[in-house]
Design a protein around this motif. Structure first.
Motif, mmCIF file in Angstrom:
data_model
loop_
_atom_site.group_PDB
_atom_site.id
_atom_site.type_symbol
_atom_site.label_atom_id
_atom_site.label_comp_id
_atom_site.label_asym_id
_atom_site.label_seq_id
_atom_site.Cartn_x
_atom_site.Cartn_y
_atom_site.Cartn_z
ATOM 1 N N GLY A 185 0.815 -1.218 0.000
ATOM 2 C CA GLY A 185 0.000 0.000 0.000
ATOM 3 C C GLY A 185 0.842 1.258 0.000
ATOM 4 O O GLY A 185 0.587 2.191 -0.780
ATOM 5 N N CYS A 186 1.852 1.295 0.856
ATOM 6 C CA CYS A 186 2.718 2.475 0.915
ATOM 7 C C CYS A 186 3.508 2.651 -0.381
ATOM 8 O O CYS A 186 3.671 3.775 -0.866
ATOM 9 C CB CYS A 186 3.683 2.365 2.097
ATOM 10 N N ALA A 187 3.990 1.553 -0.940
ATOM 11 C CA ALA A 187 4.772 1.641 -2.178
ATOM 12 C C ALA A 187 3.897 2.096 -3.345
ATOM 13 O O ALA A 187 4.356 2.848 -4.203
ATOM 14 C CB ALA A 187 5.428 0.302 -2.483
ATOM 15 N N THR A 188 2.645 1.658 -3.371
ATOM 16 C CA THR A 188 1.737 2.126 -4.418
ATOM 17 C C THR A 188 1.529 3.635 -4.305
ATOM 18 O O THR A 188 1.590 4.366 -5.300
ATOM 19 C CB THR A 188 0.387 1.394 -4.326
ATOM 20 N N ALA A 189 1.293 4.089 -3.082
ATOM 21 C CA ALA A 189 1.099 5.525 -2.862
ATOM 22 C C ALA A 189 2.357 6.319 -3.197
ATOM 23 O O ALA A 189 2.281 7.381 -3.825
ATOM 24 C CB ALA A 189 0.672 5.778 -1.418
ATOM 25 N N THR A 190 3.532 5.811 -2.810
ATOM 26 C CA THR A 190 4.759 6.553 -3.093
ATOM 27 C C THR A 190 5.055 6.592 -4.586
ATOM 28 O O THR A 190 5.611 7.575 -5.079
ATOM 29 C CB THR A 190 5.972 5.980 -2.330
ATOM 30 N N ALA A 191 4.680 5.546 -5.322
ATOM 31 C CA ALA A 191 4.880 5.575 -6.775
ATOM 32 C C ALA A 191 4.040 6.680 -7.414
ATOM 33 O O ALA A 191 4.524 7.442 -8.256
ATOM 34 C CB ALA A 191 4.532 4.215 -7.389
ATOM 35 N N ILE A 192 2.793 6.786 -7.003
ATOM 36 C CA ILE A 192 1.908 7.825 -7.545
ATOM 37 C C ILE A 192 2.388 9.213 -7.135
ATOM 38 O O ILE A 192 2.467 10.131 -7.953
ATOM 39 C CB ILE A 192 0.462 7.583 -7.091
ATOM 40 N N LEU A 193 2.746 9.363 -5.871
ATOM 41 C CA LEU A 193 3.219 10.658 -5.383
ATOM 42 C C LEU A 193 4.567 11.032 -6.000
ATOM 43 O O LEU A 193 4.842 12.218 -6.216
ATOM 44 C CB LEU A 193 3.313 10.641 -3.860
ATOM 45 N N GLY A 194 5.394 10.036 -6.273
ATOM 46 C CA GLY A 194 6.673 10.306 -6.930
ATOM 47 C C GLY A 194 6.480 10.927 -8.299
ATOM 48 O O GLY A 194 7.214 11.830 -8.699
ATOM 49 N N TYR A 195 5.471 10.471 -9.024
ATOM 50 C CA TYR A 195 5.167 11.074 -10.314
ATOM 51 C C TYR A 195 4.658 12.510 -10.135
ATOM 52 O O TYR A 195 4.977 13.389 -10.930
ATOM 53 C CB TYR A 195 4.138 10.234 -11.082
ATOM 54 N N GLN A 196 3.881 12.753 -9.098
ATOM 55 C CA GLN A 196 3.366 14.097 -8.833
ATOM 56 C C GLN A 196 4.483 15.081 -8.508
ATOM 57 O O GLN A 196 4.321 16.290 -8.704
ATOM 58 C CB GLN A 196 2.342 14.064 -7.698
ATOM 59 N N LEU A 197 5.613 14.577 -8.014
ATOM 60 C CA LEU A 197 6.754 15.456 -7.726
ATOM 61 C C LEU A 197 7.235 16.175 -8.974
ATOM 62 O O LEU A 197 7.704 17.316 -8.901
ATOM 63 C CB LEU A 197 7.924 14.648 -7.157
ATOM 64 N N LEU A 198 7.129 15.506 -10.111
ATOM 65 C CA LEU A 198 7.594 16.106 -11.360
ATOM 66 C C LEU A 198 6.794 17.352 -11.723
ATOM 67 O O LEU A 198 7.229 18.151 -12.538
ATOM 68 C CB LEU A 198 7.516 15.082 -12.486
ATOM 69 N N ARG A 199 5.640 17.512 -11.113
ATOM 70 C CA ARG A 199 4.792 18.679 -11.355
ATOM 71 C C ARG A 199 4.908 19.712 -10.233
ATOM 72 O O ARG A 199 4.038 20.564 -10.081
ATOM 73 C CB ARG A 199 3.340 18.230 -11.492
ATOM 74 N N ARG A 200 5.930 19.572 -9.425
ATOM 75 C CA ARG A 200 6.222 20.506 -8.341
ATOM 76 C C ARG A 200 5.113 20.531 -7.274
ATOM 77 O O ARG A 200 4.745 21.564 -6.737
ATOM 78 C CB ARG A 200 6.452 21.911 -8.880
ATOM 79 N N ASP A 201 4.604 19.370 -6.954
ATOM 80 C CA ASP A 201 3.534 19.241 -5.975
ATOM 81 C C ASP A 201 4.139 19.183 -4.569
ATOM 82 O O ASP A 201 4.733 18.181 -4.172
ATOM 83 C CB ASP A 201 2.713 17.984 -6.269
ATOM 84 N N ARG A 202 3.987 20.246 -3.824
ATOM 85 C CA ARG A 202 4.550 20.327 -2.466
ATOM 86 C C ARG A 202 3.865 19.343 -1.522
ATOM 87 O O ARG A 202 4.492 18.786 -0.625
ATOM 88 C CB ARG A 202 4.418 21.740 -1.929
ATOM 89 N N THR A 203 2.568 19.134 -1.718
ATOM 90 C CA THR A 203 1.828 18.193 -0.869
ATOM 91 C C THR A 203 2.345 16.772 -1.075
ATOM 92 O O THR A 203 2.423 15.997 -0.119
ATOM 93 C CB THR A 203 0.321 18.268 -1.185
ATOM 94 N N ALA A 204 2.706 16.430 -2.298
ATOM 95 C CA ALA A 204 3.265 15.107 -2.579
ATOM 96 C C ALA A 204 4.576 14.908 -1.824
ATOM 97 O O ALA A 204 4.842 13.823 -1.299
ATOM 98 C CB ALA A 204 3.474 14.922 -4.072
ATOM 99 N N ARG A 205 5.390 15.955 -1.764
ATOM 100 C CA ARG A 205 6.663 15.856 -1.044
ATOM 101 C C ARG A 205 6.432 15.612 0.442
ATOM 102 O O ARG A 205 7.097 14.771 1.059
ATOM 103 C CB ARG A 205 7.475 17.133 -1.257
ATOM 104 N N ILE A 206 5.458 16.290 1.022
ATOM 105 C CA ILE A 206 5.151 16.100 2.443
ATOM 106 C C ILE A 206 4.565 14.708 2.679
ATOM 107 O O ILE A 206 4.946 14.006 3.624
ATOM 108 C CB ILE A 206 4.195 17.204 2.935
ATOM 109 N N ALA A 207 3.642 14.283 1.812
ATOM 110 C CA ALA A 207 3.030 12.956 1.958
ATOM 111 C C ALA A 207 4.078 11.856 1.814
ATOM 112 O O ALA A 207 4.041 10.853 2.550
ATOM 113 C CB ALA A 207 1.923 12.784 0.934
#
Length: 152
Positions: free
Chosen positions: A89-111
Motif C-alpha cells: 500500500g505504501c509503495a503504491t502511494a509513493t509511486a503515484i506521489l513520486g510522479y506528482q513530484l515532477l509537477r512541483r507538488d509540495r503536498t506530494a513531497r510532504i506525503a
C-alpha cells in the motif's frame, strides 16, 4: 513537463522554473523503486506458505534470540503478511506521489515524507536495501537545490 535542470541549477532569473536534475532523478527513482517494492510485496505474500519460507522461519525461530520467545510459525507468517500488505500500500502511494513530484507538488513531497516511515519499517520484510534507497530518494527532496525549487 519541465525539462530536467541544466546548467548550474541556481536560483538566478528563470532558474526557478527549471526542475533540478536531483528532483527528476529522485522522483523517477521513487516511482521505479516503489514499483519494484510492490512486486516484491506480492511475491512475499505469494511465497508465505512455501516450504522454503517455512524452513527459513523455523530456522530463525530456533536460534537463541527467538528460541525462548514463544513466537510460533503462524505468528511470524501473519506478521510478514501484514508487513507485506502495508509495504504494498505504501509503495503504491509513493509511486503515484513520486510522479506528482515532477509537477512541483509540495503536498506530494510532504506525503512522501510521512509515508517513508511505514515504508521503511514494512520494507524490512521484503527488500531492506531497495526500501532504504527509496527513503534516501525521498530525503533528497528536502536538500538544496530541490528544497529551493519546491519553495518556488
Amino acid at each position: 513537463m519541465d525539462a530536467p535542470g541544466g546548467g548550474s541549477g541556481g536560483a538566478a532569473g528563470g532558474g526557478a522554473a527549471t526542475r533540478p536534475r536531483q528532483v527528476t532523478a529522485a522522483a523517477w527513482f521513487i516511482v521505479l523503486g516503489s514499483g519494484l517494492l510492490v512486486i516484491g510485496a506480492f511475491e512475499t505474500i505469494a511465497h508465505l506458505r512455501s516450504l522454503e519460507t517455512r524452513a527459513s522461519i523455523e530456522q530463525v525461530l530456533a536460534d537463541p534470540p527467538f528460541s525462548d520467545s514463544g513466537i510460533g510459525l503462524e505468528s511470524v507468517r501473519a506478521a510478514m503478511h501484514a508487513a507485506a500488505m502495508v509495504l504494498g500500500g505504501c509503495a503504491t502511494a509513493t509511486a503515484i506521489l513520486g510522479y506528482q513530484l515532477l509537477r512541483r507538488d509540495r503536498t506530494a513531497r510532504i506525503a512522501l515524507t510521512v509515508l517513508a516511515v511505514p515504508l521503511v519499517v514494512a520494507g524490512l520484510v521484503t527488500d531492506p536495501f531497495l526500501t532504504a534507497m527509496v527513503a534516501v530518494a525521498i530525503a533528497m527532496l528536502w536538500v538544496h537545490p530541490a528544497r529551493d525549487w519546491f519553495s518556488g
